[in-house]
Scaffold this motif. Sequence first.
Motif, PDB file in Angstrom:
ATOM      1  N   VAL B 110      89.119  32.861 -33.209  1.00 51.34           N
ATOM      2  CA  VAL B 110      90.238  32.999 -32.284  1.00 51.34           C
ATOM      3  C   VAL B 110      91.575  32.730 -32.983  1.00 51.34           C
ATOM      4  CG1 VAL B 110      91.300  32.062 -30.199  1.00 51.34           C
ATOM      5  CG2 VAL B 110      88.855  32.519 -30.259  1.00 51.34           C
ATOM      6  N   THR B 111      91.596  31.739 -33.867  1.00 54.31           N
ATOM      7  CA  THR B 111      92.853  31.446 -34.547  1.00 54.31           C
ATOM      8  C   THR B 111      93.029  32.309 -35.795  1.00 54.31           C
ATOM      9  OG1 THR B 111      91.806  29.693 -35.812  1.00 54.31           O
ATOM     10  CG2 THR B 111      92.868  29.050 -33.767  1.00 54.31           C
ATOM     11  N   ARG B 112      92.091  33.189 -36.024  1.00 58.50           N
ATOM     12  CA  ARG B 112      92.109  34.101 -37.180  1.00 58.50           C
ATOM     13  C   ARG B 112      92.308  33.368 -38.507  1.00 58.50           C
ATOM     14  NH1 ARG B 112      95.097  39.607 -36.081  1.00 58.50           N
ATOM     15  NH2 ARG B 112      96.961  38.455 -35.514  1.00 58.50           N
ATOM     16  N   GLY B 113      91.551  32.288 -38.647  1.00 59.79           N
ATOM     17  CA  GLY B 113      91.653  31.505 -39.871  1.00 59.79           C
ATOM     18  C   GLY B 113      91.051  32.210 -41.074  1.00 59.79           C
ATOM     19  N   TYR B 114      90.417  33.361 -40.844  1.00 58.57           N
ATOM     20  CA  TYR B 114      89.700  34.052 -41.922  1.00 58.57           C
ATOM     21  C   TYR B 114      90.579  35.032 -42.691  1.00 58.57           C
ATOM     22  CZ  TYR B 114      89.771  37.177 -37.945  1.00 58.57           C
ATOM     23  OH  TYR B 114      90.189  37.911 -36.870  1.00 58.57           O
ATOM     24  N   ARG B 115      91.872  35.142 -42.257  1.00 62.01           N
ATOM     25  CA  ARG B 115      92.693  36.177 -42.867  1.00 62.01           C
ATOM     26  C   ARG B 115      93.047  35.850 -44.312  1.00 62.01           C
ATOM     27  NH1 ARG B 115      97.544  36.763 -39.293  1.00 62.01           N
ATOM     28  NH2 ARG B 115      97.067  34.554 -39.125  1.00 62.01           N
ATOM     29  N   ARG B 116      93.468  36.870 -45.036  1.00 66.13           N
ATOM     30  CA  ARG B 116      93.851  36.724 -46.414  1.00 66.13           C
ATOM     31  C   ARG B 116      94.693  35.470 -46.594  1.00 66.13           C
ATOM     32  NH1 ARG B 116      97.515  40.929 -49.741  1.00 66.13           N
ATOM     33  NH2 ARG B 116      97.366  39.814 -51.694  1.00 66.13           N
ATOM     34  N   PRO B 117      94.439  34.639 -47.572  1.00 61.54           N
ATOM     35  CA  PRO B 117      93.455  34.785 -48.661  1.00 61.54           C
ATOM     36  C   PRO B 117      92.154  34.036 -48.396  1.00 61.54           C
ATOM     37  CG  PRO B 117      94.967  33.007 -49.142  1.00 61.54           C
ATOM     38  CD  PRO B 117      95.287  33.479 -47.744  1.00 61.54           C
ATOM     39  N   GLU B 219      99.180  29.969 -36.237  1.00 60.69           N
ATOM     40  CA  GLU B 219     100.079  31.066 -35.878  1.00 60.69           C
ATOM     41  C   GLU B 219     100.928  30.648 -34.685  1.00 60.69           C
ATOM     42  OE1 GLU B 219      97.152  34.185 -35.187  1.00 60.69           O
ATOM     43  OE2 GLU B 219      98.337  35.448 -36.514  1.00 60.69           O
ATOM     44  N   GLY B 220     102.228  30.763 -34.825  1.00 63.68           N
ATOM     45  CA  GLY B 220     103.091  30.486 -33.674  1.00 63.68           C
ATOM     46  C   GLY B 220     103.408  29.021 -33.448  1.00 63.68           C
ATOM     47  N   ASP B 221     102.861  28.161 -34.333  1.00 61.64           N
ATOM     48  CA  ASP B 221     103.156  26.739 -34.171  1.00 61.64           C
ATOM     49  C   ASP B 221     104.308  26.386 -35.107  1.00 61.64           C
ATOM     50  OD1 ASP B 221     103.220  24.048 -33.908  1.00 61.64           O
ATOM     51  OD2 ASP B 221     101.094  23.697 -34.304  1.00 61.64           O
ATOM     52  N   ARG B 222     105.470  25.985 -34.576  1.00 63.88           N
ATOM     53  CA  ARG B 222     106.645  25.777 -35.421  1.00 63.88           C
ATOM     54  C   ARG B 222     106.784  24.354 -35.899  1.00 63.88           C
ATOM     55  NH1 ARG B 222     108.503  29.940 -32.496  1.00 63.88           N
ATOM     56  NH2 ARG B 222     108.093  31.757 -33.762  1.00 63.88           N
ATOM     57  N   ARG B 223     105.954  23.465 -35.389  1.00 64.18           N
ATOM     58  CA  ARG B 223     106.118  22.059 -35.777  1.00 64.18           C
ATOM     59  C   ARG B 223     105.854  21.901 -37.266  1.00 64.18           C
ATOM     60  NH1 ARG B 223     101.864  19.523 -31.890  1.00 64.18           N
ATOM     61  NH2 ARG B 223     100.872  21.465 -32.499  1.00 64.18           N
ATOM     62  N   ALA B 224     106.717  21.183 -37.926  1.00 66.89           N
ATOM     63  CA  ALA B 224     106.575  21.046 -39.368  1.00 66.89           C
ATOM     64  C   ALA B 224     105.914  19.731 -39.750  1.00 66.89           C
ATOM     65  CB  ALA B 224     107.944  21.146 -40.042  1.00 66.89           C
ATOM     66  N   THR B 325      90.789  40.854 -32.168  1.00 72.21           N
ATOM     67  CA  THR B 325      90.389  39.712 -31.348  1.00 72.21           C
ATOM     68  C   THR B 325      89.677  40.186 -30.091  1.00 72.21           C
ATOM     69  OG1 THR B 325      92.321  38.596 -32.197  1.00 72.21           O
ATOM     70  CG2 THR B 325      91.219  37.565 -30.343  1.00 72.21           C
ATOM     71  N   PHE B 326      90.192  41.284 -29.501  1.00 67.95           N
ATOM     72  CA  PHE B 326      89.553  41.786 -28.282  1.00 67.95           C
ATOM     73  C   PHE B 326      88.170  42.343 -28.568  1.00 67.95           C
ATOM     74  CE2 PHE B 326      94.039  41.795 -26.937  1.00 67.95           C
ATOM     75  CZ  PHE B 326      93.888  40.972 -25.837  1.00 67.95           C
ATOM     76  N   VAL B 327      88.068  43.073 -29.698  1.00 68.67           N
ATOM     77  CA  VAL B 327      86.749  43.576 -30.092  1.00 68.67           C
ATOM     78  C   VAL B 327      85.777  42.397 -30.202  1.00 68.67           C
ATOM     79  CG1 VAL B 327      85.426  44.694 -31.924  1.00 68.67           C
ATOM     80  CG2 VAL B 327      87.690  45.564 -31.321  1.00 68.67           C
TER      81      VAL B 327
END
Lengths: 161, 345
Positions: B110-117, B219-224, B325-327
């Motif tokens: 769901v959080t797409r943690g698998y994306r490159r790299p 993704e989308g979390d701006r807290r540093a 994600t929908f797939v």
Amino acid sequence: MDSAANAVPRASGSDRREFVADLVLSAAGIVGLGGLATRFLQYLYPVVPPEQVIEVAAGRRDAVPANGGIVVNLGVGHVALVDAGGELRAFSAVCTHLGCIVKAEPTDHHALYCACHGGMFDRQGEVVGGPPPRPLPRYPVEVRDGQVFVKVIVRPPVLTA
Amino acid sequence: MSLSALKTAVAERIPLPPGWRGKTLEEQLPIHLKTWIWALGGTPAVLFIVQVVTGVLLTFYYVAQPMHAYESVRQITFGVRFGWLVRGLHQAASQLMIVAVLLHMIRVFVTRGYRRPREVTWVIGVALFLLTLGLAFTGYALVYDQLSYWATTVGTNMIAEVPVVGPPMLYMLRGGADVNPQTLTRFYNFHIGVIPTIFVVLIAGHILLVRLHGVAALEGDRRADAYPFFPDHVLREAAVALVVLIAMVVYVTAVPPELGEKADPNLTPSHIRPEWYFFPSYRWLKIVPLQVGLWTSVAFVIGMFFWPWTDAVLERIVPGRRVGTFVGIGFWIVTLVLLLWEAFS
Ligand code: FES
């Protein structure tokens, strides 16, 4: 020629020798380890004996109800005996789907039923319901003096317990 | 010897590179990890340790022979002191392991943690998931009661349907053409030797990659903000692990493990069913032809392995819509429906 030799100064001799050495070493490694690995796989691979046809006694003819069926364990495998209007037929009782043992369940629709995924076979051994992909193999059957004999195909086990 | 002298002595014998603490233990993690759901990644690892400990204990009494296997499990369950606890924990942890791995996978998905790299981390993760199922399957076979025997027969028969390589693979797995005395020995070996060994190597690779890449910001979390891996995060993981352990002990004490009837190769029981985690594929096999069932399963596994790249392609074709994600959610729903369908039928 000359310019090429100049472009790669002192490339040559020792580099080439090293390259050849690496090549020989890799090849030897692949052949050696590969050879060993095949031996190990052969060690693991069971010697599968060839199939044989044998005749086994399968109980009395009158144990099979008219238009019904029974499943008997012959020690060498399971056989379904089905009566179709007086004619006796024998099938392998091992479901062609994924290997469960079918049981006799004579209805108008089917004669044999497999509980595992709901496979159904008629009195010809044909699939009439459920997921099995093939009909049940049919075996030659004979009745002598009221005694049933079935010729079954068996494969002796690799190792016995 | 003073403490500092001891420290120096140890440091001399184990010469860790300077600054190793900062790189390994004190790594700063993005603040979103500071929610409990993100402390689940370590749970499968904790459960694996539980499995190793209880599994080793079980081998002290288990006999991997058709004549004695069932009896030995009975001995463990009803005879040996605290045998019920050891076997119960092993069983409970195996189920929880699958739940934990699935939750972890869904979270990463769901959080797409698998994306490159991080594709390779995902691929190893998928392999670990399949091996977990392999451990569950081979372990279940060892119980050698009716259900376990027939689940093994049915499960292994599927392999035979794979063209060309199927039959030899099946022979290799079973040690013969049919389920035979050798089969149990082989399954035992796979369960306690082959698969766990590969498992440990892959876990090491998985964790190494996770640490090398560091944790991605959400993704989308701006807290540093950030917080340290040690002790903060480790403590959280430890707390989760402890809760899981206590829950398992309570559960096993309340519901001690049972044992069905002894395996009878002559009699397929009228209600056979695999463990719940195989329900989706079991139901699927009931409703589609065998070849379809087989190839969709193969496609599913391949699809899982290549998901990071598939998703990237989808992203390029339809940017910003999260089609992938929908797939994926569609697949999860189908799986869930199949599972529930089987469970309530
Ligand atoms: S094994 Fe008989 S229907 Fe599946």
